[in-house]
Structure formats: C-alpha cells, structure tokens
Design a protein around this motif. Structure first.
Motif, PDB file in Angstrom:
ATOM      1  N   GLY A   1       5.641 -10.434  17.634  1.00  0.00           N
ATOM      2  CA  GLY A   1       6.156  -9.730  18.810  1.00  0.00           C
ATOM      3  C   GLY A   1       7.019  -8.530  18.479  1.00  0.00           C
ATOM      4  N   GLN A   2       7.095  -8.200  17.188  1.00  0.00           N
ATOM      5  CA  GLN A   2       7.878  -7.055  16.767  1.00  0.00           C
ATOM      6  C   GLN A   2       6.992  -6.074  16.006  1.00  0.00           C
ATOM      7  OE1 GLN A   2      11.206  -8.516  14.504  1.00  0.00           O
ATOM      8  NE2 GLN A   2      11.754 -10.062  16.034  1.00  0.00           N
ATOM      9  N   GLU A   3       7.548  -4.939  15.711  1.00  0.00           N
ATOM     10  CA  GLU A   3       6.805  -3.913  14.974  1.00  0.00           C
ATOM     11  C   GLU A   3       6.591  -4.382  13.531  1.00  0.00           C
ATOM     12  OE1 GLU A   3       6.638  -1.279  11.923  1.00  0.00           O
ATOM     13  OE2 GLU A   3       8.691  -1.433  12.647  1.00  0.00           O
ATOM     14  N   GLN A   4       5.321  -4.363  13.096  1.00  0.00           N
ATOM     15  CA  GLN A   4       4.959  -4.828  11.757  1.00  0.00           C
ATOM     16  C   GLN A   4       4.191  -3.756  10.973  1.00  0.00           C
ATOM     17  OE1 GLN A   4       3.314  -8.481  13.813  1.00  0.00           O
ATOM     18  NE2 GLN A   4       3.937  -9.486  11.908  1.00  0.00           N
ATOM     19  N   ASN A   5       4.494  -2.505  11.256  1.00  0.00           N
ATOM     20  CA  ASN A   5       3.763  -1.392  10.656  1.00  0.00           C
ATOM     21  C   ASN A   5       3.899  -1.340   9.134  1.00  0.00           C
ATOM     22  OD1 ASN A   5       2.598  -0.319  12.982  1.00  0.00           O
ATOM     23  ND2 ASN A   5       4.484   0.802  13.508  1.00  0.00           N
ATOM     24  N   VAL A   6       4.959  -1.924   8.564  1.00  0.00           N
ATOM     25  CA  VAL A   6       5.153  -1.848   7.115  1.00  0.00           C
ATOM     26  C   VAL A   6       4.025  -2.533   6.354  1.00  0.00           C
ATOM     27  CG1 VAL A   6       7.665  -1.645   7.216  1.00  0.00           C
ATOM     28  CG2 VAL A   6       6.603  -3.909   7.133  1.00  0.00           C
ATOM     29  N   PHE A   7       3.273  -3.386   7.036  1.00  0.00           N
ATOM     30  CA  PHE A   7       2.196  -4.120   6.362  1.00  0.00           C
ATOM     31  C   PHE A   7       0.835  -3.448   6.493  1.00  0.00           C
ATOM     32  CE2 PHE A   7       5.218  -7.602   7.615  1.00  0.00           C
ATOM     33  CZ  PHE A   7       5.741  -7.793   6.349  1.00  0.00           C
ATOM     34  N   GLN A   8       0.772  -2.319   7.164  1.00  0.00           N
ATOM     35  CA  GLN A   8      -0.515  -1.628   7.289  1.00  0.00           C
ATOM     36  C   GLN A   8      -1.027  -1.243   5.905  1.00  0.00           C
ATOM     37  OE1 GLN A   8      -1.329   1.347  10.268  1.00  0.00           O
ATOM     38  NE2 GLN A   8       0.471   0.733  11.481  1.00  0.00           N
ATOM     39  N   GLY A   9      -2.270  -1.632   5.612  1.00  0.00           N
ATOM     40  CA  GLY A   9      -2.902  -1.308   4.340  1.00  0.00           C
ATOM     41  C   GLY A   9      -2.543  -2.250   3.205  1.00  0.00           C
ATOM     42  N   ASP A  10      -1.605  -3.163   3.425  1.00  0.00           N
ATOM     43  CA  ASP A  10      -1.216  -4.107   2.374  1.00  0.00           C
ATOM     44  C   ASP A  10      -2.319  -5.142   2.145  1.00  0.00           C
ATOM     45  OD1 ASP A  10       1.142  -2.767   2.319  1.00  0.00           O
ATOM     46  OD2 ASP A  10       2.419  -4.460   2.863  1.00  0.00           O
ATOM     47  N   SER A  11      -2.292  -5.741   0.973  1.00  0.00           N
ATOM     48  CA  SER A  11      -3.232  -6.824   0.668  1.00  0.00           C
ATOM     49  C   SER A  11      -2.472  -7.961  -0.012  1.00  0.00           C
ATOM     50  CB  SER A  11      -4.375  -6.343  -0.232  1.00  0.00           C
ATOM     51  OG  SER A  11      -3.875  -5.884  -1.473  1.00  0.00           O
ATOM     52  N   LEU A  12      -3.022  -9.134   0.105  1.00  0.00           N
ATOM     53  CA  LEU A  12      -2.404 -10.326  -0.477  1.00  0.00           C
ATOM     54  C   LEU A  12      -3.467 -11.138  -1.185  1.00  0.00           C
ATOM     55  CD1 LEU A  12       0.235 -12.641   1.139  1.00  0.00           C
ATOM     56  CD2 LEU A  12      -1.830 -13.652   0.160  1.00  0.00           C
ATOM     57  N   GLU A  13      -3.215 -11.444  -2.439  1.00  0.00           N
ATOM     58  CA  GLU A  13      -4.107 -12.301  -3.213  1.00  0.00           C
ATOM     59  C   GLU A  13      -3.492 -13.700  -3.284  1.00  0.00           C
ATOM     60  OE1 GLU A  13      -5.030 -10.700  -7.037  1.00  0.00           O
ATOM     61  OE2 GLU A  13      -5.414  -8.689  -6.255  1.00  0.00           O
TER      62      GLU A  13
ATOM     63  N   ALA B   1       0.814  -1.219   0.000  1.00  0.00           N
ATOM     64  CA  ALA B   1       0.000   0.000   0.000  1.00  0.00           C
ATOM     65  C   ALA B   1       0.845   1.266   0.000  1.00  0.00           C
ATOM     66  CB  ALA B   1      -0.941  -0.002   1.204  1.00  0.00           C
ATOM     67  N   LYS B   2       1.932   1.284   0.766  1.00  0.00           N
ATOM     68  CA  LYS B   2       2.714   2.507   0.914  1.00  0.00           C
ATOM     69  C   LYS B   2       4.063   2.420   0.218  1.00  0.00           C
ATOM     70  CE  LYS B   2       2.455   2.245   5.417  1.00  0.00           C
ATOM     71  NZ  LYS B   2       1.592   1.076   5.520  1.00  0.00           N
ATOM     72  N   GLY B   3       4.385   1.268  -0.310  1.00  0.00           N
ATOM     73  CA  GLY B   3       5.650   1.121  -1.022  1.00  0.00           C
ATOM     74  C   GLY B   3       6.870   1.182  -0.141  1.00  0.00           C
ATOM     75  N   ASP B   4       6.708   0.835   1.139  1.00  0.00           N
ATOM     76  CA  ASP B   4       7.852   0.932   2.052  1.00  0.00           C
ATOM     77  C   ASP B   4       8.164  -0.394   2.748  1.00  0.00           C
ATOM     78  OD1 ASP B   4       5.649   0.717   3.662  1.00  0.00           O
ATOM     79  OD2 ASP B   4       6.111   2.438   4.933  1.00  0.00           O
ATOM     80  N   ASN B   5       7.822  -1.513   2.089  1.00  0.00           N
ATOM     81  CA  ASN B   5       8.058  -2.813   2.721  1.00  0.00           C
ATOM     82  C   ASN B   5       9.537  -3.180   2.795  1.00  0.00           C
ATOM     83  OD1 ASN B   5       5.352  -3.049   3.033  1.00  0.00           O
ATOM     84  ND2 ASN B   5       5.097  -4.898   1.807  1.00  0.00           N
TER      85      ASN B   5
END
Length: 202
Positions: free
Chosen positions: A175-187, A93-97
C-alpha cells in the motif's frame, strides 16, 4: 671326567630334552568352519523436480506465483526428515534501495505438502525465512498433520516414493510506494536436506 664336567653335561642334556619336548609336534583331530559376511551401507538420495521452481520476470506488487514441485527419495533408505534452508541474493538494478530488502517484500503465502497434509511454511517473507530457517534444521517438509486428532505426527519419505508440494509466492503490495524495487531481481536458493532414521538392531 671330573664331577664338574659331569654336572655340566647333565644340565645340557636336560635342557636339550626340554627343548625337544616343547618344540616337538603331536597329532590331534581338527575341523574348520568359515563364514563369509557382508556389510553394505544403504543410500540417502533426495532430489527435487523441477530444480528450478520459479523463473518469472516483470513482477509488480500484488502478483502471485503458484508452483507445484515434488521431492523424491531415490535412495534405498527411508528418509526421516527433509529440512528446508532459505538463502537469497538481491541484485539492485539502480543502486538506490537505501537499505530496503527486496526479500522482505516477497512472501511465501504457503508451502503445502499434499501427501502429508501439512503446511510447513505459512505466510513468511523470504527475509523471515532466511533469518529463522537458514540452518536447515527447523523446517521439516515431510511432517504429517492429522486433522482428526489435531496433532502432529512424524511423517517420512519412504524409499522409492515422492511427495507432491505446492508453493505460492507473492510480491506483497504494502500500500506504499515501492519504486526502489523496479528492475531488481532476487535469486532464491532453497536447500532441502534429508536425514536418516536412528540406527536399529539388525
């Protein structure tokens, strides 16, 4: 008539006689019997119901998704194996993975075939399934597990029957920060491939 002409006439007469004998007809008894034969090929017709097993949004780490589905043999031939292949596509979603794979954080806790009492997939992330079972020749979802004998036996999906399967997915909280996946989708694409039994004397 000279001797040469007489010999020539004799040879011609002999040749004519042989041709009449060779090309002539003669009578005999005969009888004819015929057979009518049919070769009809059977059909392999595998279907999955529903075709969309999961469609859920607003996931957060720690969420689980439990879904039932069935595989059906709508053909005329028994199915020997049903192999599962996994593929997926992630939309960032944000291109920052930064190289992080959302599929590594979605885990199949189990894929259970209730009719065969077997668990063909247990605790595998989608990334692992894609890497290990992408060719559709490794994970057999109709194999039979005999708990009493503690052995594996070959199951099958008979014509006109279905198997009931249950799957649970989990967005793994590591147990760690996973903010990079906010708004992402997976098909996720699961391909089930049916195979026939070996040929036999008919």
């Amino acid at each position: 008539m000279t001797l040469k002409k007489k010999l020539g006439m004799g040879v011609m007469s002999a040749a004519l006689g042989l041709s009449l004998v060779g090309g002539g007809t003669f009578a005999y008894f005969n009888d004819t019997a015929e057979t009518n034969n049919t070769f009809a090929a059977g059909t392999l017709d595998l279907s999955v119901d529903p075709v969309e097993i999961v469609n859920v949004g607003n996931l957060k780490p720690g969420d689980t998704i439990f879904r039932p589905f069935e595989i059906r043999n709508d053909g005329s031939l028994d199915i020997d194996d049903v192999f599962l292949a996994t593929d997926y596509k992630v939309t960032d979603a944000k291109g920052d993975n930064a190289g992080a794979d959302f599929g590594e954080h979605i885990r199949v806790n189990f894929l259970y075939n209730a009719d065969k009492d077997s668990v063909p997939v247990f605790s595998k992330t989608l990334k692992e399934l894609k890497e290990e079972y992408s060719n559709g020749k490794d994970t057999n979802v109709v194999i039979f597990w005999d708990e009493f004998w503690d052995e594996l036996f070959n199951g099958y999906l008979a014509a006109g029957t279905q198997d009931n399967l249950y799957v649970e997915f989990e967005f793994v909280d590591n147990g760690q920060e996973q903010n990079v996946f906010q708004g992402d989708s997976l098909e996720l694409k699961w391909s089930f491939t049916a195979t026939q039994f070996e040929g036999e004397e008919r």
